[in-house]
Design a protein around this motif. Structure first.
Motif, PDB file in Angstrom:
ATOM      1  N   GLN A  52       0.825  -1.198   0.000  1.00  0.00           N
ATOM      2  CA  GLN A  52       0.000   0.000   0.000  1.00  0.00           C
ATOM      3  C   GLN A  52       0.866   1.258   0.000  1.00  0.00           C
ATOM      4  O   GLN A  52       0.578   2.238  -0.685  1.00  0.00           O
ATOM      5  N   GLU A  53       1.938   1.227   0.791  1.00  0.00           N
ATOM      6  CA  GLU A  53       2.824   2.376   0.857  1.00  0.00           C
ATOM      7  C   GLU A  53       3.508   2.639  -0.476  1.00  0.00           C
ATOM      8  O   GLU A  53       3.784   3.783  -0.835  1.00  0.00           O
ATOM      9  N   GLN A  54       3.804   1.540  -1.214  1.00  0.00           N
ATOM     10  CA  GLN A  54       4.464   1.713  -2.506  1.00  0.00           C
ATOM     11  C   GLN A  54       3.528   2.311  -3.550  1.00  0.00           C
ATOM     12  O   GLN A  54       3.958   2.997  -4.461  1.00  0.00           O
ATOM     13  N   LYS A  55       2.214   2.094  -3.424  1.00  0.00           N
ATOM     14  CA  LYS A  55       1.253   2.601  -4.397  1.00  0.00           C
ATOM     15  C   LYS A  55       0.658   3.947  -3.984  1.00  0.00           C
ATOM     16  O   LYS A  55      -0.054   4.558  -4.764  1.00  0.00           O
ATOM     17  N   HIS A  56       0.893   4.374  -2.743  1.00  0.00           N
ATOM     18  CA  HIS A  56       0.249   5.562  -2.223  1.00  0.00           C
ATOM     19  C   HIS A  56       1.265   6.537  -1.638  1.00  0.00           C
ATOM     20  O   HIS A  56       2.387   6.159  -1.321  1.00  0.00           O
ATOM     21  N   TYR A  57       0.792   7.737  -1.519  1.00  0.00           N
ATOM     22  CA  TYR A  57       1.599   8.778  -0.879  1.00  0.00           C
ATOM     23  C   TYR A  57       0.865   9.221   0.383  1.00  0.00           C
ATOM     24  O   TYR A  57      -0.340   9.502   0.348  1.00  0.00           O
ATOM     25  N   LEU A 556      -0.894   7.106  -6.004  1.00  0.00           N
ATOM     26  CA  LEU A 556       0.186   7.690  -6.810  1.00  0.00           C
ATOM     27  C   LEU A 556      -0.017   7.496  -8.302  1.00  0.00           C
ATOM     28  O   LEU A 556       0.661   8.122  -9.110  1.00  0.00           O
ATOM     29  N   SER A 557      -0.944   6.611  -8.702  1.00  0.00           N
ATOM     30  CA  SER A 557      -1.173   6.350 -10.132  1.00  0.00           C
ATOM     31  C   SER A 557      -2.652   6.484 -10.433  1.00  0.00           C
ATOM     32  O   SER A 557      -3.357   5.497 -10.661  1.00  0.00           O
ATOM     33  N   PRO A 558      -3.168   7.722 -10.426  1.00  0.00           N
ATOM     34  CA  PRO A 558      -4.606   7.905 -10.675  1.00  0.00           C
ATOM     35  C   PRO A 558      -5.020   7.494 -12.072  1.00  0.00           C
ATOM     36  O   PRO A 558      -6.196   7.277 -12.324  1.00  0.00           O
ATOM     37  N   LEU A 559      -4.086   7.356 -12.994  1.00  0.00           N
ATOM     38  CA  LEU A 559      -4.451   6.938 -14.360  1.00  0.00           C
ATOM     39  C   LEU A 559      -4.955   5.503 -14.380  1.00  0.00           C
ATOM     40  O   LEU A 559      -5.593   5.079 -15.343  1.00  0.00           O
ATOM     41  N   SER A 560      -4.638   4.738 -13.313  1.00  0.00           N
ATOM     42  CA  SER A 560      -5.168   3.369 -13.240  1.00  0.00           C
ATOM     43  C   SER A 560      -6.681   3.380 -13.055  1.00  0.00           C
ATOM     44  O   SER A 560      -7.341   2.378 -13.247  1.00  0.00           O
ATOM     45  N   LYS A 561      -7.233   4.536 -12.658  1.00  0.00           N
ATOM     46  CA  LYS A 561      -8.681   4.702 -12.541  1.00  0.00           C
ATOM     47  C   LYS A 561      -9.229   5.376 -13.792  1.00  0.00           C
ATOM     48  O   LYS A 561     -10.114   6.217 -13.746  1.00  0.00           O
TER      49      LYS A 561
END
Length: 676
Positions: A52-57, A556-561
């Motif tokens: 989770q930490e790696q995907k989020h800020y 951190l990767s909103p384009l995945s949505k």
């Protein structure tokens, strides 16, 4: 590396380690029972949290510093422009090399036996230039006193051909000598005139004195003496008459007695008659003298007195007139001498103007006609120059400022007195925005309609190397805002913020925030308060459904949505913006802008500074487009503005041919010009 960057840029190897750890964890669960089951669950939770930490800020408050970066040019705050002051046309005999560091005037104490000529000879200075430099001091150059402090001219920068000045000065010295002789003669004539005028007045006054004395003598002596003399004569004649009558009586008796003849009687009668006649005449004369001669003689003497008195006044008037003439002759001679001396002074000044010395310490820069719209020959030996032709710029050492042009879009965020940081080559200097024009600089529009404002940044230190000099291109970073302490804001990476469509026509800017309970992401609208090239400061909001709070996990990767995003409006700009490549273009050495434009060694530093600035600005446009700060229809305009700013920077040092090639490549693909 900062904590923020550690969170954002976790390496791929750690992700691989997580996968391997997960597999091992599953094997361990399969092989272990009892207490091993508990250990496996703990390990899996830890790895899941790490994922989770790696995907989020993690949203948190932090300091935030916003700056405006501009390119400027170093100019001197104290610069002397040295021009040709020689009349007419001449040529340069010698000129100091450009870039030389020179010294200004130096102090000198007159020693015993020094003369102006000896000082000028020993120190290799033109004597009249020494006099000019010390013109405000009251110095008798013909009799220099020991201990007198004077200044000597600085380094010789330019020597001009004096042409016929030496001959003209010699002829003028002769004219000055003639004028001095004429003045001396006029002054001598005045002294002679004073003596002769005094003598003439004395003669006139003496004549008057004599006339008065003669009049007094006439009144008190001459008249009385004459009258007394005449009356005495009459009395004597009366006596003669009486004597004659007595003699006549005696002679008459003697005649009667026959002792004398008639002749004797007649003789006595004659003597008596003559005496009586003389008495009559003397009485008539005395009466006429008293009636006429006294008046006539008195008037004649009085007239003489008046004439001599008038002569005195006439002499005084004549003396004054002659004195005025003499003084006029002297004044004319003085003015003539003054005029001749001024002509000699002018010629000496012209001769002094053939030698141009450094008026202050500094670094020699040749006057550039190309940059100052002034047509003239290059500053070299043998070049023709005219009166008023600029030749040398001499900026004082360590007296620099930065001239900048502020785009209209950034003008409102700047203000006088704000802090600035200046970078030139590898040197960083502190500064202050000391001037910001409130009106548009029409001279900076160039071939576009972009508006710029003049600005100046003062350098707040003199502790920088001598290699930092006027004319160099620098990068200026102005601190717009520096949020610290209680003014901190929630700060997240640029890629955390994107835009999605609320309905068909309404976009909304926000982030995807992880719900710790459901492990799902929820859309959270946000407002951008500040931004830079990497981070965004989120505006604080009281609505719990808007903005961010400390500790929240932001995707951190909103384009995945992507199914929820408006990619055209927020990021892609209908395919016109390539976010991955930005300004990176692969070119061969032959295709590089250095080769394409044939950048010289002298232009290299300025070119690299302008290229780096333009490349950063172009990347910033793309970054801001990715977070929705720039609307789709504004992206092309923003990119064109970067290109126009880039052109305005290089126009100052590129030749016309280079600028033409620059424009051609800019029209084809401006990214090629950003390549190294």
């Amino acid at each position: 590396m900062s904590e923020d960057k550690k969170v954002i840029y976790e390496s791929t190897s750690k992700r691989g380690g997580f996968a391997l750890g997960k597999v091992l964890g599953l094997l361990l669960v399969a092989g272990v029972v009892g207490g091993g089951v508990y250990t496996g669950n703990w390990f899996l939770n830890k790895e899941e949290k790490k994922e989770q930490e790696q995907k989020h800020y993690v949203a948190k408050k932090a300091d935030f510093r916003v700056t405006v970066k501009l390119t400027g040019r170093l100019v001197s705050t104290d610069v002397e422009v040295l021009k040709c002051e020689l009349e007419g046309q001449t040529t340069i005999k010698t000129v100091i090399d450009e870039g030389e560091t020179v010294d200004g005037p130096s102090d000198y104490v007159v020693a015993e036996g020094d003369t102006l000529e000896s000082i000028a000879t020993i120190h290799d200075k033109f004597d009249y230039c020494i006099k000019q430099l010390n013109s405000k001091l009251e110095i008798d150059w013909d009799n220099l006193e020991s201990g007198t402090e004077i200044q000597l001219p600085g380094t010789l920068l330019v020597e001009l051909d004096p042409q016929s000045l030496n001959e003209r000065i010699s002829n003028q010295r002769i004219s000055v000598q003639r004028a001095e002789n004429n003045l001396s003669r006029a002054e001598g004539n005045k002294e002679t005139l004073i003596l002769s005028s005094a003598l003439a007045l004395k003669v006139a006054e003496n004549s008057y004195t004599n006339a008065v004395m003669q009049l007094d003598q006439l009144e008190n002596s001459t008249f009385e003496t004459y009258i007394q003399q005449s009356e005495g004569d009459i009395e004597n004649l009366k006596t003669d008459v009486e004597l004659a009558e007595k003699n006549l009586a005696a002679y008459t008796k003697l005649k009667e007695l026959g002792f004398v003849s008639d002749v004797e009687v007649l003789r006595q009668i004659s003597l008596r008659d003559k005496a009586q006649h003389q008495i009559k005449m003397r009485r008539a004369d005395l009466e006429a003298y008293r009636k006429y001669d006294i008046v006539s003689l008195r008037r004649a003497k009085e007239l003489t007195v008046d004439e001599t008195q008038v002569q005195i006044e006439k002499q005084k008037v004549l003396n004054k007139a002659n004195m005025r003439d003499a003084e006029s002759d002297i004044l004319t001679a003085q003015e003539t001498l003054k005029l001749e001396r001024e002509k000699l002074e002018d010629l000496n000044e012209q001769m002094a103007n053939t030698k141009i010395y450094a008026p202050q310490d500094g670094t020699v820069l040749y006057w550039s006609a190309r940059h100052h719209h002034h047509r003239s020959e290059p500053i070299i030996e043998g070049a023709r120059v005219y009166r008023g032709t600029p030749m040398i710029k001499l900026p004082r050492t360590k007296s620099l400022k930065v001239d900048i042009s502020v785009p209209q879009a950034k003008h409102k965020s700047l203000y006088k007195g704000m802090r600035a940081y200046i970078e030139v080559e590898d040197v960083k200097l502190p500064g202050t925005l000391s001037y910001l024009s409130p009106t548009v600089d029409n001279n900076q529009r160039g071939h576009t309609d972009k508006s710029y404002f003049k600005g100046e940044v003062s350098i707040d230190t003199t502790n920088y190397p001598d290699s930092v000099s006027e004319g160099m291109t620098v990068t200026v970073e102005l601190v717009v805002v520096n949020l610290k302490g209680k003014n901190q804001r929630i700060k997240v990476p640029n890629q955390c913020v994107t835009t999605r469509m609320i309905d068909k026509d309404t976009p909304e800017r926000g982030c995807w925030v992880l719900n710790p309970a459901t492990k799902k992401h929820r859309w959270r609208p946000v407002k951008i308060e500040y931004s830079d090239e990497q981070f965004i400061a989120i505006k604080e909001e009281t609505d719990p459904n808007r903005g961010l709070r400390e500790g929240e996990l932001v995707h951190l990767s909103p384009l995945s949505k992507a199914e929820n995003l408006n990619l055209e409006e927020a990021v892609m700009g209908k395919g016109e913006v390539d976010l991955k490549s930005k300004t990176e273009v692969n070119v061969t050495e032959e295709e590089s802008p250095m080769a394409l434009l044939k950048i010289t060694d002298q232009q290299k530093t300025a070119w690299n500074a302008a290229r780096t600035k333009a490349k950063a600005a172009f990347d910033q446009v793309i970054t801001r487009a990715s977070v929705g700060e720039i609307r789709r229809e504004e992206i092309t305009t923003a990119q064109e503005k970067v290109g126009d700013d880039f052109r305005a920077e290089v126009k100052g040092f590129l030749t016309q041919e280079q600028l033409q090639k620059f424009d051609q490549q800019k029209a084809k693909n401006i990214r090629v010009l950003f390549a190294k």
